[in-house]
Write a protein that holds these residues in place. Sequence first.
Motif, PDB file in Angstrom:
ATOM      1  N   ARG A 114       1.098  -1.186  -0.206  1.00 30.27           N
ATOM      2  CA  ARG A 114      -0.261  -0.434   0.163  1.00 30.27           C
ATOM      3  C   ARG A 114       0.992   0.941  -0.071  1.00 30.27           C
ATOM      4  O   ARG A 114       2.107   1.479   0.587  1.00 30.27           O
ATOM      5  CB  ARG A 114      -0.964   0.022   1.250  1.00 30.27           C
ATOM      6  CG  ARG A 114      -1.720  -1.606   1.628  1.00 30.27           C
ATOM      7  CD  ARG A 114      -2.947  -1.311   2.771  1.00 30.27           C
ATOM      8  NE  ARG A 114      -3.207  -1.678   3.048  1.00 30.27           N
ATOM      9  CZ  ARG A 114      -4.553  -3.070   3.858  1.00 30.27           C
ATOM     10  NH1 ARG A 114      -4.224  -1.432   4.659  1.00 30.27           N
ATOM     11  NH2 ARG A 114      -4.654  -4.171   3.799  1.00 30.27           N
ATOM     12  N   ARG A 122       4.137   1.301  10.114  1.00 24.32           N
ATOM     13  CA  ARG A 122       3.778   1.320   8.621  1.00 24.32           C
ATOM     14  C   ARG A 122       4.624   1.594   7.336  1.00 24.32           C
ATOM     15  O   ARG A 122       5.486   2.410   7.356  1.00 24.32           O
ATOM     16  CB  ARG A 122       2.495   2.529   8.843  1.00 24.32           C
ATOM     17  CG  ARG A 122       1.806   3.092   7.483  1.00 24.32           C
ATOM     18  CD  ARG A 122       0.612   3.456   7.655  1.00 24.32           C
ATOM     19  NE  ARG A 122       0.685   4.801   7.749  1.00 24.32           N
ATOM     20  CZ  ARG A 122       0.474   6.442   8.462  1.00 24.32           C
ATOM     21  NH1 ARG A 122      -0.685   6.249   8.972  1.00 24.32           N
ATOM     22  NH2 ARG A 122       0.968   7.217   8.059  1.00 24.32           N
ATOM     23  N   GLN A 123       4.391   0.838   6.751  1.00 22.30           N
ATOM     24  CA  GLN A 123       5.550   0.376   5.210  1.00 22.30           C
ATOM     25  C   GLN A 123       4.543   0.076   4.644  1.00 22.30           C
ATOM     26  O   GLN A 123       3.630   0.146   4.315  1.00 22.30           O
ATOM     27  CB  GLN A 123       6.147  -0.543   5.302  1.00 22.30           C
ATOM     28  CG  GLN A 123       7.102  -1.104   7.252  1.00 22.30           C
ATOM     29  CD  GLN A 123       7.937  -1.818   7.002  1.00 22.30           C
ATOM     30  OE1 GLN A 123       8.274  -2.462   7.873  1.00 22.30           O
ATOM     31  NE2 GLN A 123       8.170  -3.174   6.158  1.00 22.30           N
ATOM     32  N   GLN A 128       1.162 -10.456   6.206  1.00 21.11           N
ATOM     33  CA  GLN A 128      -0.058 -10.183   6.829  1.00 21.11           C
ATOM     34  C   GLN A 128       0.041 -11.427   6.979  1.00 21.11           C
ATOM     35  O   GLN A 128      -0.046 -12.367   5.666  1.00 21.11           O
ATOM     36  CB  GLN A 128      -1.046  -9.353   5.786  1.00 21.11           C
ATOM     37  CG  GLN A 128      -1.067  -7.631   5.948  1.00 21.11           C
ATOM     38  CD  GLN A 128      -2.781  -7.428   5.283  1.00 21.11           C
ATOM     39  OE1 GLN A 128      -3.003  -7.487   4.913  1.00 21.11           O
ATOM     40  NE2 GLN A 128      -3.094  -6.547   6.099  1.00 21.11           N
ATOM     41  N   ARG A 259     -15.062  -1.385   9.756  1.00 16.80           N
ATOM     42  CA  ARG A 259     -13.873  -1.353   8.986  1.00 16.80           C
ATOM     43  C   ARG A 259     -13.824  -0.799   7.809  1.00 16.80           C
ATOM     44  O   ARG A 259     -15.143  -0.576   7.613  1.00 16.80           O
ATOM     45  CB  ARG A 259     -13.795  -3.116   9.214  1.00 16.80           C
ATOM     46  CG  ARG A 259     -13.538  -4.494   9.837  1.00 16.80           C
ATOM     47  CD  ARG A 259     -12.790  -4.042  10.622  1.00 16.80           C
ATOM     48  NE  ARG A 259     -11.613  -5.039  10.133  1.00 16.80           N
ATOM     49  CZ  ARG A 259     -10.385  -4.494   9.692  1.00 16.80           C
ATOM     50  NH1 ARG A 259      -9.984  -3.527  10.619  1.00 16.80           N
ATOM     51  NH2 ARG A 259      -9.442  -4.920   8.712  1.00 16.80           N
ATOM     52  N   GLY A 284      -7.315  -6.971  12.312  1.00 19.91           N
ATOM     53  CA  GLY A 284      -8.355  -6.747  12.188  1.00 19.91           C
ATOM     54  C   GLY A 284      -8.948  -7.477  11.520  1.00 19.91           C
ATOM     55  O   GLY A 284      -8.735  -8.255  10.684  1.00 19.91           O
ATOM     56  N   ALA A 306      -6.986 -10.265   9.593  1.00 20.16           N
ATOM     57  CA  ALA A 306      -5.741  -9.903   8.404  1.00 20.16           C
ATOM     58  C   ALA A 306      -5.101  -9.282   9.909  1.00 20.16           C
ATOM     59  O   ALA A 306      -5.369  -8.717  10.636  1.00 20.16           O
ATOM     60  CB  ALA A 306      -5.900  -9.134   7.411  1.00 20.16           C
ATOM     61  N   ALA A 307      -3.767  -9.866  10.216  1.00 25.34           N
ATOM     62  CA  ALA A 307      -2.962  -9.267  10.990  1.00 25.34           C
ATOM     63  C   ALA A 307      -1.427  -8.351  10.757  1.00 25.34           C
ATOM     64  O   ALA A 307      -0.924  -9.538   9.488  1.00 25.34           O
ATOM     65  CB  ALA A 307      -2.508  -9.495  12.237  1.00 25.34           C
ATOM     66  N   ARG A 311       4.279  -5.222  12.743  1.00 25.78           N
ATOM     67  CA  ARG A 311       3.857  -4.381  13.953  1.00 25.78           C
ATOM     68  C   ARG A 311       4.204  -5.185  15.198  1.00 25.78           C
ATOM     69  O   ARG A 311       4.523  -5.161  16.333  1.00 25.78           O
ATOM     70  CB  ARG A 311       2.368  -4.356  13.701  1.00 25.78           C
ATOM     71  CG  ARG A 311       2.388  -3.036  12.920  1.00 25.78           C
ATOM     72  CD  ARG A 311       0.445  -2.186  13.273  1.00 25.78           C
ATOM     73  NE  ARG A 311       0.806  -1.641  11.629  1.00 25.78           N
ATOM     74  CZ  ARG A 311      -0.434  -0.976  11.624  1.00 25.78           C
ATOM     75  NH1 ARG A 311      -1.614  -0.990  11.689  1.00 25.78           N
ATOM     76  NH2 ARG A 311       0.080  -0.028  10.348  1.00 25.78           N
TER      77      ARG A 311
END
Length: 423
Positions: A114, A122-123, A128, A259, A284, A306-307, A311
Amino acid sequence: MSIKIQNVKGTKDILPANSQLWLETESIIHNFMSLHGYKLIRTPIFEKTELFNRTIGEDTDIVTKEMYTWTDVDGTSLTLRPELTASVVRSFVQNNLQAKSPLHRLYYIDSSFRRERPQKGRQRQFTQYGIEALGSIHPEQDVEVILIAYRIYEMLGVKDLEVHVNSIGSKDSRTNYVNALRDYLMPYKNDLSEISQNRLHSNALRILDSKSDKDKKVLENAPKIFDFLTKEDVKNFNKIQSLLTELDIPFISDSNLVRGLDYYNGMTFEIVSSSIGAQSALCGGGRYDKLVEYLGGKPTPAVGFAAGLERLMLILNDSMSEANNMIDIYIISMDDKSISSSLKIADKIRNTHGIKVVCETLRRSMKAQLREANKLNAQFVIIIGEEEIAAGEVIIKNMEDSSQINAPIDSVENYFGVDYEYK
Ligand code: AMP
């Protein structure tokens, strides 16, 4: 002339100092999923753009500004996957998995892409892991999904965990709610943040997600989704909450949790931990009962999460133990000629016991090799030189207590047992 090329902004190398922790964590996840009857699925890293446009939602941040999209030579628009649910469901339908079993428990660990503003946690390329349980409409399935997400963090010792759970109901109750929310917010339009003002028409539900204090204030008296749920929605949500309580999973019922993605309905959940700073969302998920049908499959209810692995790594990195970087034996060669014997000994010990053995290949001084053995946290060193070879013996030194013994060169492997301790 040489040229130094840097990595792309928002991407990260996983260097040897960290890779062991990655491998171990991934392996824990693989084992954990298998323990719950989930099977790995791997889908291609890119798909037709339309798959994401149509499932994630045309007015989400992901689709409007974060996807890596290009036109292939044949004119097809392709996109690096920004998440995996759409790909997994595409594959599920395409391979007609629903014909093979009434319930599929699938999981993945893979990269997503993304184009977000990079910051800690945040990359632009990130990893995931997640699950998709396809086939059951019942609350027990929702709870199984939440349980797996939660227990992994618990097992890995992640602190300050919070599980937020909500229900956004069926599509009809959601439509009614969005209309009521919009009617409520309209008079306060100018008090909202700019981004929420823009979302008022395109994606009003997302305003509930806002972190802006201005928006939070306006939202204080906003209608709650719970009042718009059908009886069946409420029954399901109550059952989910009572099962979570029975399983000792602490949770917060959070009516503002919606979501960002379009395809959710029914239960939604998120797990956060304040120990990772601003990007506190670890994982989430929720229900997406219409997605399979939307992508051309037979109606199949589904729920998943999805995790983010990076993180999780931020937390585990802090608690990483020295043991992760330990080797069992370093073989010190006192002269260049004995290096070939050390290769043979190392090979034999590894093959006999499956333990970590490293040999000298830089032909360094004995002192430098000893330093290297210490750096690698070797439990033992084996010392070999021309004299030792002539006498048919090597020296084994225990690095912890500095004790040492001589061992016959031909059977040195017998001096190491399953507990990695020499006899
Ligand atoms: P989402 O699909 O946005 O709900 O993302 C699910 C999880 O993936 C989040 O809870 C994060 O842990 C992780 N995640 C999402 N976007 C990123 C990103 N840009 N960098 C790192 N992790 C991310």
